[in-house]
Design a protein around this motif. Structure first.
Motif, short mmCIF file in Angstrom:
data_model
loop_
_atom_site.label_atom_id
_atom_site.label_comp_id
_atom_site.label_asym_id
_atom_site.label_seq_id
_atom_site.Cartn_x
_atom_site.Cartn_y
_atom_site.Cartn_z
N SER A 20 0.81 -1.22 0.00
CA SER A 20 0.00 0.00 0.00
C SER A 20 0.84 1.26 0.00
CB SER A 20 -0.91 0.01 1.23
OG SER A 20 -1.77 -1.07 1.16
N SER A 21 1.94 1.24 0.76
CA SER A 21 2.72 2.47 0.90
C SER A 21 4.12 2.24 0.33
CB SER A 21 2.76 2.90 2.37
OG SER A 21 1.50 2.74 2.96
N VAL A 42 -2.34 -9.80 8.23
CA VAL A 42 -3.71 -10.00 7.77
C VAL A 42 -3.77 -10.38 6.28
CG1 VAL A 42 -5.94 -8.83 7.43
CG2 VAL A 42 -4.64 -8.48 9.54
N GLY A 67 -0.32 -5.43 1.38
CA GLY A 67 -1.44 -4.55 1.06
C GLY A 67 -2.47 -4.44 2.18
N SER A 68 -3.09 -3.26 2.26
CA SER A 68 -4.14 -3.01 3.26
C SER A 68 -5.42 -3.73 2.88
CB SER A 68 -4.44 -1.52 3.33
OG SER A 68 -3.31 -0.83 3.76
N LYS A 69 -6.05 -4.34 3.86
CA LYS A 69 -7.38 -4.92 3.64
C LYS A 69 -8.31 -4.06 4.47
CE LYS A 69 -4.48 -8.35 2.61
NZ LYS A 69 -3.04 -8.38 2.99
N LEU A 71 -11.04 -3.77 6.08
CA LEU A 71 -12.13 -4.29 6.89
C LEU A 71 -11.52 -4.89 8.14
CD1 LEU A 71 -13.30 -7.76 5.76
CD2 LEU A 71 -11.68 -6.53 4.36
N THR A 95 2.15 -7.78 13.17
CA THR A 95 1.75 -6.50 12.58
C THR A 95 0.23 -6.39 12.59
OG1 THR A 95 1.68 -7.52 10.39
CG2 THR A 95 3.71 -6.39 10.99
N ILE A 121 -0.65 2.94 10.88
CA ILE A 121 -1.48 4.10 11.19
C ILE A 121 -2.88 3.72 10.71
CG2 ILE A 121 -1.98 6.52 10.69
CD1 ILE A 121 0.97 6.99 10.34
N HIS A 123 -6.94 4.69 10.26
CA HIS A 123 -8.00 5.69 10.22
C HIS A 123 -9.29 5.11 10.78
CE1 HIS A 123 -11.07 6.52 6.86
NE2 HIS A 123 -11.30 7.44 7.74
N ASP A 212 1.15 5.70 5.45
CA ASP A 212 1.42 6.42 4.20
C ASP A 212 2.02 7.77 4.55
OD1 ASP A 212 0.13 4.90 1.90
OD2 ASP A 212 -1.50 4.93 3.35
N ASN A 266 -1.62 13.57 8.26
CA ASN A 266 -2.04 12.21 8.58
C ASN A 266 -2.48 12.15 10.04
OD1 ASN A 266 -2.48 9.49 8.41
ND2 ASN A 266 -0.50 9.02 7.49
C1 LIG Z 1 -8.09 -0.27 7.92
C2 LIG Z 1 -6.83 0.48 7.61
C3 LIG Z 1 -6.80 1.88 7.76
C4 LIG Z 1 -5.61 2.58 7.48
N1 LIG Z 1 -5.58 3.94 7.67
C5 LIG Z 1 -4.43 4.62 7.42
C6 LIG Z 1 -4.35 6.03 7.65
O1 LIG Z 1 -5.30 6.67 8.06
N2 LIG Z 1 -3.17 6.65 7.40
C7 LIG Z 1 -2.08 5.95 6.97
O2 LIG Z 1 -1.03 6.57 6.77
N3 LIG Z 1 -2.12 4.63 6.75
C8 LIG Z 1 -3.26 3.95 6.97
N4 LIG Z 1 -3.30 2.59 6.80
C9 LIG Z 1 -2.01 1.86 6.61
C10 LIG Z 1 -1.45 1.84 5.23
O3 LIG Z 1 -2.52 1.69 4.32
C11 LIG Z 1 -0.46 0.67 5.04
O4 LIG Z 1 -1.03 -0.52 5.50
C12 LIG Z 1 0.82 0.81 5.79
O5 LIG Z 1 1.41 2.03 5.44
C13 LIG Z 1 1.80 -0.32 5.47
O6 LIG Z 1 2.18 -0.25 4.14
P1 LIG Z 1 3.42 -1.02 3.52
O7 LIG Z 1 3.56 -0.54 2.12
O8 LIG Z 1 4.63 -0.91 4.41
O9 LIG Z 1 3.05 -2.53 3.56
P2 LIG Z 1 1.75 -3.30 3.09
O10 LIG Z 1 2.20 -4.52 2.39
O11 LIG Z 1 0.79 -2.45 2.41
O12 LIG Z 1 1.20 -3.67 4.54
C14 LIG Z 1 0.50 -4.71 4.86
C15 LIG Z 1 0.42 -4.67 6.37
O13 LIG Z 1 -0.86 -4.20 6.74
C16 LIG Z 1 -1.45 -5.15 7.61
N5 LIG Z 1 -2.89 -5.11 7.41
C17 LIG Z 1 -3.56 -5.14 6.23
N6 LIG Z 1 -4.88 -5.10 6.43
C18 LIG Z 1 -5.06 -5.07 7.77
C19 LIG Z 1 -6.21 -5.05 8.59
N7 LIG Z 1 -7.45 -5.07 8.11
N8 LIG Z 1 -6.03 -5.03 9.94
C20 LIG Z 1 -4.79 -5.04 10.48
N9 LIG Z 1 -3.66 -5.05 9.74
C21 LIG Z 1 -3.80 -5.06 8.40
C22 LIG Z 1 -0.83 -6.48 7.18
O14 LIG Z 1 -0.89 -7.41 8.21
C23 LIG Z 1 0.60 -6.06 6.91
O15 LIG Z 1 1.29 -5.97 8.11
C24 LIG Z 1 -4.46 1.87 7.04
C25 LIG Z 1 -4.53 0.48 6.86
C26 LIG Z 1 -5.69 -0.22 7.15
C27 LIG Z 1 -5.71 -1.72 6.97
#
Ligand SMILES: Cc1cc2nc3c(=O)[nH]c(=O)nc-3n(C[C@H](O)[C@H](O)[C@H](O)COP(=O)(O)OP(=O)(O)OC[C@H]3O[C@@H](n4cnc5c(N)ncnc54)[C@H](O)[C@@H]3O)c2cc1C
Length: 346
Positions: A20-21, A42, A67-69, A71, A95, A121, A123, A212, A266
């Protein structure tokens, strides 16, 4: 550690497009897997109807966690499983959201040197029941089962992301401003009740926080190549040690920044979202209406009303801070994505 340290960072490799980020999660996870540790995070289940915690020990399974899920994820018996591995002296990376990390620490009731906790982080997490409704709605549209979903598809850039859904007969891409599920999420109608008064905003028990880096262009534009930049917050000595080791790798781009600057756009890092007045009726209606009716009722507000709501939402935190003294930026995660108030939902 006395003070939190903040960084803009990304892991410059192909995996970033699936993250996601800035793919800092996968950087950490790889390190733990190389040390024969176990990584908890997750994943979506096979039918794409639920998000759930799993533990992985092999790099080939890492993709499931990327990636973010958007829900709430099922915890199942994962805390027990974490403790069993900690007791066996295995290196564990856990995590999740801040509240889930706090829940794990409460369950464990003692510190373990072999445990690394990283929160995202957050939301707020949407209702899993709403997600199930949406899957049914999309499967109808796609005329086939949903087999995979990417909530943060970067085909049109990190900031301008969309949902990509892979059905058994076709795949669809819907921009974040048009996808009804994403719009319900970003309007804060469908979050869990505790998200509006999130205790984890003031009590963080993680070693590192990742999110992010919204607003990167005003702080370090050279760190934005549109493929994703992470905000990393170091909270403990253990977190600092790990992060310093990781950033010595040539594939990691990193820049230290001021915490206050880094979190300006943020606020989900330090503040819960406001509970919209529609939250009550939304859940009552969700039980009575199908997804299409719900979409029409909540996302088809007249344009005038939507603009009015957006302005109100922007002004509320500004006025609140002004009253407390010290105005900061008013953009938040939801707002950043909601500026397309004039766009029609499909
Ligand atoms: C519901 C939600 C709300 C978010 N809100 C914000 C925000 O307001 N501001 C912000 O900066 N970032 C937010 N994020 C976080 C951001 O989207 C990324 O997940 C984070 O920056 C990690 O990114 P990455 O590229 O390092 O790795 P990625 O590969 O994107 O990260 C995946 C990680 O997220 C965890 N993950 C995915 N879905 C879930 C879930 N449903 N519950 C718990 N853990 C989960 C996985 O276990 C893994 O550790 C949010 C994420 C979620 C799931």
């Amino acid at each position: 550690m006395n003070e939190k340290k903040a960084y803009a960072a990304y892991y410059d490799n192909d995996i970033r497009m699936k993250s996601s980020s800035g793919a800092i999660f996968s950087l950490l996870a790889n390190e733990v897997l190389e040390k024969k540790g176990i990584v908890y995070g997750v994943a979506m289940n096979a039918s794409c109807t639920e998000a759930e915690y799993i533990g992985i020990t092999e790099k080939q399974d890492l993709e499931k966690l990327l990636g973010s899920k958007y829900l709430q994820a099922k915890i199942k018996n994962i805390f027990k499983n974490v403790r069993e591995n900690l007791v066996l002296n295995r290196l564990v990376l856990f995590t999740g959201t801040g509240c889930q990390i706090n829940g794990l620490k409460k369950f464990l009731q003692k510190d373990y040197k072999n445990l690394i906790c990283v929160d995202i982080i957050c939301h707020g997490v949407p209702s899993p029941a709403l997600w199930k409704e949406y899957v049914g709605y999309m499967e109808n549209k796609m005329q086939g089962k949903m087999e995979k979903v990417n909530f943060r598809c970067k085909d049109q850039g990190w900031e301008n992301f969309g949902m990509k859904e892979y059905g058994s007969s076709k795949e669809v891409y819907i921009s974040k401003s048009k996808d009804p599920y994403m719009q319900m999420f970003l309007s804060d109608f469908c979050l869990r009740p505790s998200c509006y008064e999130c205790k984890a905003k003031t009590l963080r028990l993680s070693d590192l926080t990742i999110g992010d880096f919204w607003g990167i262009d005003t702080i370090a534009p050279e760190m934005n190549d549109s493929k994703g930049t992470s905000l990393v917050i170091v909270r403990t000595n253990q977190g600092e040690k790990i992060f310093n080791r990781l950033i010595s790798k040539s594939s990691v781009k990193v820049m230290e920044v001021e915490y206050d600057d880094a979190t300006k756009e943020n606020p989900a890092e330090f503040r819960s979202v406001y509970r919209p007045k529609e939250r009550e009726t939304f859940f009552i209606d969700m039980k009575k209406m199908d997804f299409e009716e719900l979409r029409k009722s909540y996302l088809s507000l007249p344009i005038k009303q939507r603009i009015k709501n957006a302005i109100k939402k922007i002004l509320k935190p500004v006025l609140k801070r002004a009253r407390r003294g010290g105005i900061k930026s008013n953009l938040d995660y939801g707002m950043l994505m909601q500026f397309n108030v004039g766009e029609k939902n499909e």
